[in-house]
Motif scaffolding. Structure first.
Motif, short mmCIF file in Angstrom:
data_model
loop_
_atom_site.label_atom_id
_atom_site.label_comp_id
_atom_site.label_asym_id
_atom_site.label_seq_id
_atom_site.Cartn_x
_atom_site.Cartn_y
_atom_site.Cartn_z
N THR A 1 -55.85 -49.88 -11.39
CA THR A 1 -55.66 -49.84 -12.84
C THR A 1 -56.62 -48.87 -13.50
O THR A 1 -56.22 -48.08 -14.35
CB THR A 1 -55.83 -51.25 -13.44
OG1 THR A 1 -54.91 -52.14 -12.80
CG2 THR A 1 -55.60 -51.25 -14.93
N LYS A 2 -57.88 -48.88 -13.11
CA LYS A 2 -58.88 -47.99 -13.69
C LYS A 2 -58.56 -46.53 -13.38
O LYS A 2 -58.69 -45.66 -14.24
CB LYS A 2 -60.28 -48.36 -13.20
CG LYS A 2 -61.37 -47.54 -13.85
CD LYS A 2 -61.39 -47.75 -15.35
CE LYS A 2 -62.51 -46.98 -16.01
NZ LYS A 2 -62.50 -47.15 -17.45
N VAL A 3 -58.12 -46.26 -12.15
CA VAL A 3 -57.78 -44.89 -11.77
C VAL A 3 -56.63 -44.39 -12.65
O VAL A 3 -56.68 -43.28 -13.19
CB VAL A 3 -57.41 -44.79 -10.28
CG1 VAL A 3 -56.85 -43.42 -9.94
CG2 VAL A 3 -58.63 -45.08 -9.41
N TYR A 4 -55.62 -45.22 -12.85
CA TYR A 4 -54.50 -44.81 -13.70
C TYR A 4 -54.92 -44.68 -15.17
O TYR A 4 -54.40 -43.82 -15.89
CB TYR A 4 -53.31 -45.76 -13.54
CG TYR A 4 -52.52 -45.45 -12.28
CD1 TYR A 4 -51.68 -44.34 -12.21
CD2 TYR A 4 -52.65 -46.23 -11.14
CE1 TYR A 4 -50.97 -44.03 -11.06
CE2 TYR A 4 -51.95 -45.93 -9.98
CZ TYR A 4 -51.11 -44.83 -9.95
OH TYR A 4 -50.42 -44.51 -8.81
N GLU A 5 -55.87 -45.48 -15.62
CA GLU A 5 -56.40 -45.32 -16.98
C GLU A 5 -57.09 -43.97 -17.13
O GLU A 5 -56.93 -43.29 -18.15
CB GLU A 5 -57.40 -46.43 -17.30
CG GLU A 5 -56.79 -47.76 -17.61
CD GLU A 5 -57.84 -48.85 -17.82
OE1 GLU A 5 -59.05 -48.53 -17.93
OE2 GLU A 5 -57.44 -50.01 -17.87
N LEU A 6 -57.88 -43.58 -16.13
CA LEU A 6 -58.56 -42.28 -16.17
C LEU A 6 -57.56 -41.14 -16.20
O LEU A 6 -57.76 -40.14 -16.90
CB LEU A 6 -59.49 -42.14 -14.96
CG LEU A 6 -60.71 -43.05 -14.94
CD1 LEU A 6 -61.43 -42.94 -13.59
CD2 LEU A 6 -61.66 -42.72 -16.07
N ILE A 7 -56.47 -41.28 -15.46
CA ILE A 7 -55.44 -40.25 -15.44
C ILE A 7 -54.75 -40.19 -16.81
O ILE A 7 -54.57 -39.11 -17.38
CB ILE A 7 -54.42 -40.52 -14.32
CG1 ILE A 7 -55.09 -40.31 -12.96
CG2 ILE A 7 -53.19 -39.64 -14.46
CD1 ILE A 7 -54.28 -40.81 -11.78
N SER A 8 -54.38 -41.34 -17.36
CA SER A 8 -53.69 -41.40 -18.65
C SER A 8 -54.53 -40.83 -19.79
O SER A 8 -54.02 -40.17 -20.69
CB SER A 8 -53.31 -42.83 -19.00
OG SER A 8 -52.35 -43.31 -18.10
N SER A 9 -55.84 -41.07 -19.72
CA SER A 9 -56.73 -40.59 -20.78
C SER A 9 -57.07 -39.10 -20.63
O SER A 9 -57.69 -38.53 -21.52
CB SER A 9 -58.02 -41.41 -20.79
OG SER A 9 -58.80 -41.11 -19.64
#
Length: 62
Positions: free
Chosen positions: A22-30
């Motif tokens: 989840t955190k990795v995808y948050e970093l990508i989205s941001s």
């Protein structure tokens, strides 16, 4: 030889110290973590991991 492209999960997660998916995808989205798309798959360039860590180090030094 070091991999140039890391699958988003689990390899990029492991390269970032075991961050959760989840955190990795948050970093990508941001936009914090750069990715490239090849066909239908998304990869994190190893250089993007290095850039992200360098930005974290700069923030910590400030």
């Amino acid at each position: 030889m070091q991999p140039v492209l890391l699958p988003v999960y689990p390899d990029a997660s492991q390269a970032l110290g075991g961050l959760g998916r989840t955190k990795v995808y948050e970093l990508i989205s941001s936009g914090e973590l750069r990715t490239v798309k090849i066909g239908r798959r998304r990869f994190v360039p190893a250089s993007a991991v290095e850039e992200y860590v360098a930005r974290l180090e700069r923030r910590g030094a400030a």
